[in-house]
Design an enzyme around this catalytic site. Structure first.
Site, PDB file in Angstrom:
ATOM      1  N   HIS A 239      51.869  -4.002 -41.525  1.00 15.83           N
ATOM      2  CA  HIS A 239      52.487  -2.675 -41.559  1.00 15.83           C
ATOM      3  C   HIS A 239      54.003  -2.792 -41.652  1.00 15.83           C
ATOM      4  CE1 HIS A 239      52.850   1.641 -40.238  1.00 15.83           C
ATOM      5  NE2 HIS A 239      54.032   1.196 -39.841  1.00 15.83           N
ATOM      6  N   GLU A 240      54.578  -3.572 -40.747  1.00 14.32           N
ATOM      7  CA  GLU A 240      56.038  -3.710 -40.752  1.00 14.32           C
ATOM      8  C   GLU A 240      56.525  -4.420 -42.013  1.00 14.32           C
ATOM      9  OE1 GLU A 240      57.650  -1.982 -38.765  1.00 14.32           O
ATOM     10  OE2 GLU A 240      56.021  -1.529 -37.376  1.00 14.32           O
TER      11      GLU A 240
ATOM     12  N   HIS B  13      57.221  -2.002 -44.704  1.00 12.00           N
ATOM     13  CA  HIS B  13      58.577  -1.471 -44.595  1.00 12.00           C
ATOM     14  C   HIS B  13      59.588  -2.480 -45.148  1.00 12.00           C
ATOM     15  CE1 HIS B  13      57.767   2.160 -42.426  1.00 12.00           C
ATOM     16  NE2 HIS B  13      57.279   1.565 -41.359  1.00 12.00           N
TER      17      HIS B  13
ATOM     18  N   HIS C 256      59.861  -2.469 -48.814  1.00 15.29           N
ATOM     19  CA  HIS C 256      60.581  -1.271 -49.250  1.00 15.29           C
ATOM     20  C   HIS C 256      62.087  -1.519 -49.205  1.00 15.29           C
ATOM     21  CE1 HIS C 256      60.318   3.434 -49.090  1.00 15.29           C
ATOM     22  NE2 HIS C 256      60.687   2.987 -50.266  1.00 15.29           N
TER      23      HIS C 256
END
Length: 725
Positions: A515-516, A519, A522
């Protein structure tokens, strides 16, 4: 952690307020190392005392930049002289803020807190002074009205409008008296939210359960027991021959007890420990009440009906009412399945205990839920741990990103120094031993896209949870200069290694790091025309799309085959175990949905209807009256999550917790393209990198989604994925 409220004042999109700064070009490394751009910061030089001096230097530099911008006459106004310069106002200041944010989040200390407390009023006053500066607003407003704006690129036109909107929504058109009051509100909010964060961290660290009788931990795995005994030894508790066991509020400590321990009294003590955060001597309820009142006053002063309308004005959802409708509509669709799941769990409890009840003790709910899951799927979640050794997971995650996005990773040698020590040649500094650093490069061009730190294991000085912290967005390539690399940090509290075994992750740990890492991609793959649009500086209800989409590669058999291998034998996870893992993926999905929707509902109601539903009432009582029915029936009501939900008090999720569900819908829909075209398809990955990861906030989020999917989002995508529709 110190969080500056400068994003709104400096014209960045609202969603960027927690995103740290661009790299500073100012060559002041000797005197102000926290302000000076360096490919890799010299952490040993960035002491709390130094940060205080550097932040004040950054404030001085920012004011000088504002004064220069105020002097731009209408005939000299261009995009570069006004809006380009506007981007640059607080670069030194923002870079220094990112340094202290890293230290405050990962290396909390009385010295750092003292610096933060000194800076809050100074930063609040500076932030307020920007929108109160009538000369600056006149320059911006005049430039935005010129015909040449229509000739700019779409990204630049978007930024011009964002700057104008940020001034108006920050109160640039308020009366002098209103501006003075707004400044008071912002300063007070800064103080309150900082105090809230301290109380949450301190109460989390204050609780511990020391177990001296092994029988009180019946049901716990040998690996967990070894880790708990090692944690006790570190605190001077017990010996190797006569061990004691330490339970803390770290997720991999207390949650494992609640799920696995067969002793109700131990589970009860752990549940009560979780309830102690933000309570007792660390009670945060008065802070929450004042924060809500001040946010309400601020929103109304700025012309919005509610604080939720203020925060959602530039998000995909567009208004507080629409956010509430989204939450209520999703809950209504899920409610029948949720009620069925509650009945099934009560039936399971009756079968296991011989007692028929309508409500369960809250410390029994996670235990019996977990046991039902294991029986239903003949699946023990701990059975996958040997296949998720930390280093294998990390390398597998990198390999998947390489395949999909055409990038490569290289570890940078690091060292943790004390102040005054020399940096060895060929190494970069880190803030704590064991923190790692990686470069990201483009496979086609060889360009250095960015670098990121990884700090993954718990310690008392680190805040709870997991997060990505942008430290510096690299300058876009222009005028013959190459792109300057991005810099960020991925931090967490995952299962740590012990003296006897490497770190063996639970599947939840694997989901968390993926999940991280979504990020992180991104941020690392941002390639925008303007610095202000880079990376995760996007609409707040869009920012979780890349992270939640990336979780899918922790479930897909084709992806698991590349990294889920036994840490001793190297054998891949057996197909039968992969199937059991996936069969259990959406266990009690309606209950999970309602739990998250309850948080979103509570957050929105507090920021929209505080006076009606909460003012003058006990926070716990009011919260349970509002969303108690959205949770499994319990004999003892829980304390309000708003006592410790830093996301919505100190973070960027105030009136925005709905964003998690909103983004889950987007992510479920977006992943359907990967599912159709191939979960390891480089062409699909390249399209996703180009359409979404690289674009930041250079286009409206809805358009970015359409660019990738060729259509608008399908609202029922998540419920279909979870089998609820």
């Amino acid at each position: 952690m110190l969080t500056l409220a400068l994003g709104l004042a400096l014209g960045a999109p609202l969603a960027a307020q927690e995103s740290a700064a661009p790299m500073s070009p100012t060559p002041v490394a000797a005197e102000h190392p926290a302000c000076a751009w360096n490919e890799y910061p010299r952490w040993s030089k960035i002491t709390p005392k130094q940060v205080l001096a550097d932040m004040r230097y950054g404030l001085q530099r920012a004011q000088q930049n504002i004064d220069a911008l105020c002097a731009v006459t209408p005939d000299k106004a261009t995009f570069e002289s006004v809006f380009g310069a506007y981007q640059e106002i607080g670069r030194d200041l923002d870079y220094a803020e990112s340094m202290i944010s890293v230290l405050g989040s990962n290396m909390d200390s009385p010295e750092i807190r003292e610096v933060e407390e000194q800076l809050i009023p100074e930063l609040s006053a500076f932030s307020a002074s920007i929108v109160a500066n009538e000369k600056l607003w006149a320059v911006v407003k005049n430039a935005a009205a010129q015909d040449w704006v229509k000739t700019l690129s779409p990204a630049k036109q978007r930024y011009v409008q964002q700057v104008v909107d940020s001034f108006r929504e920050s109160g640039a058109d308020l009366s002098p008296e209103q501006k003075a009051r707004k400044a008071q509100i912002m300063e007070r909010l800064g103080t309150l939210t900082h105090e809230f964060g301290k109380k949450v961290l301190d109460s989390t660290n204050a609780w511990q359960l020391v177990v001296t009788d092994k029988a009180q931990l019946a049901g716990m795995s040998d690996a967990w027991m070894a880790k708990a005994a090692a944690a006790a030894l570190e605190k001077g508790l017990g010996t190797k021959d006569a061990p004691q066991w330490l339970v803390t509020l770290d997720v991999d400590s207390v949650v494992e007890v609640l799920r696995n321990c067969t002793v109700p009294a131990t589970r009860k003590a752990c549940w009560e420990g979780r309830q102690s955060v933000g309570a007792g001597e660390y009670d945060t309820t008065a802070i929450v009440a004042e924060v809500m009142q001040l946010r309400k006053e601020l929103a109304e002063m700025l012309g919005f009906k509610t604080y939720a309308d203020l925060t959602t004005a530039h998000r995909m959802v567009e208004s507080g009412d629409k956010a509430m409708a989204f939450v209520d509509d999703l809950a209504a669709q899920v409610l029948p399945a949720f009620e069925k799941e509650c009945r099934e769990l009560l039936d399971f409890y009756a079968k296991e205990t011989g007692k028929r009840v309508e409500k369960m003790d809250p410390w029994d709910i996670p235990y019996y839920s977990y046991q039902q899951k294991k029986q239903r799927y003949a699946f023990d979640p701990d059975s996958v741990r040997p296949y998720f050794e930390a280093e294998q997971v990390r390398q597998g995650m990198f390999n998947l990103a390489s395949t999909l996005y055409g990038i490569s990773f290289k570890e940078v040698p690091t060292v943790c120094l004390k102040p005054g020590e020399d940096l060895p040649a060929g190494k970069a500094e880190v803030w704590y031993p064991g923190v790692r650093l990686f470069e990201v490069r483009d496979n086609k061009t060889g360009a250095h896209l960015g670098s990121f730190y990884m700090d993954l294991y718990p310690r008392p000085s680190k805040r709870a949870g997991a997060w990505v912290m942008p430290l510096a967005f690299g300058e876009p390539s222009a005028n013959g200069k190459p792109h300057r690399p991005h810099l960020a940090a991925l931090c967490g509290n995952l299962t740590a290694p012990t003296d006897d075994t490497p770190a063996l992750y639970s599947h939840y740990d694997v989901e968390t790091i993926f999940h991280e890492f979504g990020h992180m991609m991104h941020n690392m793959l941002g390639d925008t025309e303007l610095l202000a649009h880079s990376g995760s500086c996007v609409a707040w209800d869009f920012v979780e799309l890349p992270s939640q989409l990336n979780e899918n590669w922790t479930w897909e058999p084709e992806a698991l085959a590349t990294y889920a291998k036994h840490y001793k034998t190297g054998e891949p996870m057996p197909a039968e175990l992969v199937k059991k893992l996936n069969d259990s993926r959406f266990y009690m999905p309606a209950t999970d949905e309602m739990s998250q929707l309850a948080l979103a509902k509570l957050d929105l109601e507090m920021h929209m209807n505080y006076d009606k539903l909460f003012k003058g009432r006990d926070l716990d009582e009011a919260s349970n009256a509002l969303v108690g029915a959205w949770r499994m029936p319990a004999t003892v009501p829980s304390r309000s999550i708003m006592r410790n939900l830093t996301h919505c008090i100190t973070g960027g999720y105030a009136a925005g917790y709905y964003s998690y569900k909103w983004a889950e819908v987007l992510a479920a829909d977006a992943f359907s393209r990967f599912a159709k075209e191939g979960v390891l398809n480089p062409a699909t990955g390249a399209a996703y990198r180009e359409a979404i990861l690289s674009k930041g906030d250079s286009k409206p989020a809805a358009q970015i989604f359409r660019d990738f999917m060729g259509r608008d989002p399908q609202p029922d995508a998540l419920l279909k994925k979870e089998g609820l529709k």
